[in-house]
Write a protein that holds these residues in place. Structure first.
Motif, PDB file in Angstrom:
ATOM      1  N   PRO A   3       0.820  -1.203   0.000  1.00  0.00           N
ATOM      2  CA  PRO A   3       0.000   0.000   0.000  1.00  0.00           C
ATOM      3  C   PRO A   3       0.861   1.263   0.000  1.00  0.00           C
ATOM      4  N   SER A   4       0.364   2.290  -0.641  1.00  0.00           N
ATOM      5  CA  SER A   4       1.082   3.551  -0.733  1.00  0.00           C
ATOM      6  C   SER A   4       0.829   4.391   0.514  1.00  0.00           C
ATOM      7  N   TRP A   5       1.830   5.148   0.933  1.00  0.00           N
ATOM      8  CA  TRP A   5       1.684   6.050   2.077  1.00  0.00           C
ATOM      9  C   TRP A   5       0.846   7.266   1.699  1.00  0.00           C
ATOM     10  N   ARG A   6       0.658   7.507   0.381  1.00  0.00           N
ATOM     11  CA  ARG A   6      -0.078   8.691  -0.067  1.00  0.00           C
ATOM     12  C   ARG A   6      -1.549   8.631   0.310  1.00  0.00           C
ATOM     13  N   LYS A   7      -2.136   7.446   0.331  1.00  0.00           N
ATOM     14  CA  LYS A   7      -3.564   7.352   0.633  1.00  0.00           C
ATOM     15  C   LYS A   7      -3.867   7.729   2.080  1.00  0.00           C
ATOM     16  N   PRO A   8      -3.181   7.184   3.075  1.00  0.00           N
ATOM     17  CA  PRO A   8      -3.455   7.630   4.448  1.00  0.00           C
ATOM     18  C   PRO A   8      -3.116   9.112   4.653  1.00  0.00           C
ATOM     19  N   MET A  62      -3.093  11.245  -4.681  1.00  0.00           N
ATOM     20  CA  MET A  62      -3.201  10.029  -3.878  1.00  0.00           C
ATOM     21  C   MET A  62      -3.122   8.776  -4.747  1.00  0.00           C
ATOM     22  N   GLU A  63      -3.702   8.817  -5.932  1.00  0.00           N
ATOM     23  CA  GLU A  63      -3.735   7.653  -6.820  1.00  0.00           C
ATOM     24  C   GLU A  63      -2.456   7.484  -7.628  1.00  0.00           C
ATOM     25  N   THR A  64      -1.918   8.595  -8.168  1.00  0.00           N
ATOM     26  CA  THR A  64      -0.818   8.479  -9.132  1.00  0.00           C
ATOM     27  C   THR A  64       0.509   8.990  -8.623  1.00  0.00           C
TER      28      THR A  64
END
Length: 68
Positions: A3-8, A62-64
């Protein structure tokens, strides 16, 4: 795939954005409260929609990982 840290991080920024925007709008409540109810309705509908504007680039990031 991890999982990416950008989403949280993006979710936290969205919550902060909503909180700050609500505090700003509530600070106008004493002024807006004296207006005609129809004018209050227009004010709150418009300000309720405006906060969505910065979300598109934030959600894209957040997605890209890119702002554009």
């Amino acid at each position: 795939m991890s999982p990416s840290w950008r989403k949280p991080a993006g979710m936290i920024v969205i919550l902060l954005l909503i909180g700050v925007w609500c505090a700003v709008i509530v600070s106008f409540s004493s002024i807006v409260g004296a207006w005609h109810p129809a004018a209050q309705l227009v004010f709150y509908v418009v300000t309720g929609i405006i906060w969505i504007t910065p979300l598109k680039p934030l959600l894209r990031w957040m997605e890209t990982g890119r702002w554009r």
